[in-house]
Design a protein around this motif. Sequence first.
Motif, PDB file in Angstrom:
ATOM      1  N   ASN A 131      27.061   4.242   0.394  1.00 13.35           N
ATOM      2  CA  ASN A 131      26.261   3.632  -0.663  1.00 13.35           C
ATOM      3  C   ASN A 131      25.676   2.319  -0.184  1.00 13.35           C
ATOM      4  O   ASN A 131      26.344   1.521   0.442  1.00 13.35           O
ATOM      5  N   MET A 132      24.423   2.112  -0.511  1.00 18.31           N
ATOM      6  CA  MET A 132      23.767   0.851  -0.222  1.00 18.31           C
ATOM      7  C   MET A 132      23.463   0.182  -1.558  1.00 18.31           C
ATOM      8  O   MET A 132      23.136   0.838  -2.535  1.00 18.31           O
ATOM      9  N   VAL A 133      23.568  -1.120  -1.577  1.00 17.14           N
ATOM     10  CA  VAL A 133      23.304  -1.874  -2.787  1.00 17.14           C
ATOM     11  C   VAL A 133      22.041  -2.686  -2.555  1.00 17.14           C
ATOM     12  O   VAL A 133      21.921  -3.389  -1.557  1.00 17.14           O
ATOM     13  N   GLY A 134      21.106  -2.563  -3.480  1.00 16.31           N
ATOM     14  CA  GLY A 134      19.865  -3.306  -3.335  1.00 16.31           C
ATOM     15  C   GLY A 134      19.167  -3.446  -4.667  1.00 16.31           C
ATOM     16  O   GLY A 134      19.569  -2.875  -5.671  1.00 16.31           O
ATOM     17  N   ILE A 135      18.111  -4.210  -4.650  1.00 20.58           N
ATOM     18  CA  ILE A 135      17.302  -4.420  -5.838  1.00 20.58           C
ATOM     19  C   ILE A 135      15.928  -3.837  -5.567  1.00 20.58           C
ATOM     20  O   ILE A 135      15.316  -4.126  -4.532  1.00 20.58           O
ATOM     21  N   TYR A 145       7.602   5.211 -18.872  1.00 17.44           N
ATOM     22  CA  TYR A 145       8.631   4.498 -19.614  1.00 17.44           C
ATOM     23  C   TYR A 145      10.001   4.670 -18.958  1.00 17.44           C
ATOM     24  O   TYR A 145      10.195   5.551 -18.120  1.00 17.44           O
ATOM     25  N   PRO A 146      10.978   3.858 -19.351  1.00 14.97           N
ATOM     26  CA  PRO A 146      12.303   3.875 -18.713  1.00 14.97           C
ATOM     27  C   PRO A 146      12.981   5.242 -18.709  1.00 14.97           C
ATOM     28  O   PRO A 146      13.712   5.544 -17.769  1.00 14.97           O
ATOM     29  N   ASP A 147      12.748   6.070 -19.706  1.00 13.59           N
ATOM     30  CA  ASP A 147      13.382   7.396 -19.711  1.00 13.59           C
ATOM     31  C   ASP A 147      12.904   8.227 -18.522  1.00 13.59           C
ATOM     32  O   ASP A 147      13.693   8.942 -17.897  1.00 13.59           O
ATOM     33  N   GLU A 148      11.627   8.129 -18.192  1.00 12.98           N
ATOM     34  CA  GLU A 148      11.086   8.856 -17.046  1.00 12.98           C
ATOM     35  C   GLU A 148      11.657   8.301 -15.739  1.00 12.98           C
ATOM     36  O   GLU A 148      11.945   9.050 -14.807  1.00 12.98           O
ATOM     37  N   LEU A 149      11.815   6.979 -15.692  1.00  9.20           N
ATOM     38  CA  LEU A 149      12.419   6.366 -14.508  1.00  9.20           C
ATOM     39  C   LEU A 149      13.863   6.810 -14.334  1.00  9.20           C
ATOM     40  O   LEU A 149      14.311   7.097 -13.225  1.00  9.20           O
ATOM     41  N   LYS A 150      14.601   6.849 -15.428  1.00  9.14           N
ATOM     42  CA  LYS A 150      16.005   7.267 -15.356  1.00  9.14           C
ATOM     43  C   LYS A 150      16.128   8.684 -14.812  1.00  9.14           C
ATOM     44  O   LYS A 150      17.045   8.986 -14.056  1.00  9.14           O
ATOM     45  N   LYS A 151      15.208   9.573 -15.175  1.00  8.95           N
ATOM     46  CA  LYS A 151      15.228  10.944 -14.651  1.00  8.95           C
ATOM     47  C   LYS A 151      15.023  10.943 -13.139  1.00  8.95           C
ATOM     48  O   LYS A 151      15.708  11.664 -12.411  1.00  8.95           O
ATOM     49  N   LEU A 152      14.067  10.123 -12.677  1.00  4.65           N
ATOM     50  CA  LEU A 152      13.832  10.036 -11.232  1.00  4.65           C
ATOM     51  C   LEU A 152      15.041   9.472 -10.501  1.00  4.65           C
ATOM     52  O   LEU A 152      15.454   9.966  -9.447  1.00  4.65           O
ATOM     53  N   THR A 155      17.808  11.961 -10.231  1.00  3.36           N
ATOM     54  CA  THR A 155      17.522  12.997  -9.246  1.00  3.36           C
ATOM     55  C   THR A 155      17.748  12.513  -7.818  1.00  3.36           C
ATOM     56  O   THR A 155      18.334  13.210  -6.998  1.00  3.36           O
ATOM     57  N   TYR A 156      17.313  11.293  -7.510  1.00  6.40           N
ATOM     58  CA  TYR A 156      17.287  10.837  -6.117  1.00  6.40           C
ATOM     59  C   TYR A 156      18.347   9.804  -5.746  1.00  6.40           C
ATOM     60  O   TYR A 156      18.486   9.478  -4.573  1.00  6.40           O
ATOM     61  N   CYS A 157      19.086   9.288  -6.719  1.00 11.98           N
ATOM     62  CA  CYS A 157      20.079   8.255  -6.427  1.00 11.98           C
ATOM     63  C   CYS A 157      21.473   8.737  -6.818  1.00 11.98           C
ATOM     64  O   CYS A 157      21.640   9.396  -7.841  1.00 11.98           O
ATOM     65  N   HIS A 158      22.438   8.375  -6.015  1.00 10.89           N
ATOM     66  CA  HIS A 158      23.824   8.703  -6.328  1.00 10.89           C
ATOM     67  C   HIS A 158      24.290   7.928  -7.551  1.00 10.89           C
ATOM     68  O   HIS A 158      24.966   8.440  -8.425  1.00 10.89           O
ATOM     69  N   ASN A 159      23.926   6.669  -7.589  1.00 12.73           N
ATOM     70  CA  ASN A 159      24.289   5.787  -8.696  1.00 12.73           C
ATOM     71  C   ASN A 159      23.162   4.774  -8.868  1.00 12.73           C
ATOM     72  O   ASN A 159      22.533   4.387  -7.895  1.00 12.73           O
ATOM     73  N   HIS A 160      22.915   4.361 -10.071  1.00 15.80           N
ATOM     74  CA  HIS A 160      21.857   3.389 -10.306  1.00 15.80           C
ATOM     75  C   HIS A 160      22.148   2.595 -11.574  1.00 15.80           C
ATOM     76  O   HIS A 160      22.971   2.981 -12.392  1.00 15.80           O
TER      77      HIS A 160
END
Length: 170
Positions: A131-135, A145-152, A155-160
């Motif tokens: 895991n890498m931590v970044g901003i 909107y944020p809901d669309e971002l959360k879906k992305l 899909t592509y991040c282990h944790n966010h």
Amino acid sequence: ENPTFVSILFTVVTAFILSSLIAFTYERTSRNVAQPTHYIQALILISIVAAMVMQAIGDSLARGLGMLGALAIIRFRTTIRNPRNMVFMFASIATGIACGVFGFVIAFVGTIGFCLVAVLLRFTPFSQANNMVGILTFELPQGVYPDELKKLFKTYCHNHLLKNYTIVTT
């Protein structure tokens, strides 16, 4: 009683080399995507400062109390939020103190031991090595909107963690 120029130079150079090893270990074992260069420089510089302070104090109780009074005036307002960063800073200070009182064997063995344990911990279950931590900061077109971002992210991040966002209308 008073250190010679050669002993002072040896002390500063040794503190520099050992604290550089601590900084290198921090850089290689840290999970942060962006390495804070000011923090890495501080790891190296604080060791030299600690060595100079210890040599200036020497065996004098009066100088020690005077130094304590002087340091009490200074307020450090920088907070270190990550406990791991605090431990690395303390290791660098301890190395400088050991060099400042001419405990070079203690400084060397302690620094090597600390760095080896930090590297070993990087490859144990105690570390989330993958895991890498970044901003991440970006601008999106209007209508996303944020809901669309959360879906992305899902899909592509282990944790966010979506910390904050601003919707700008023009």
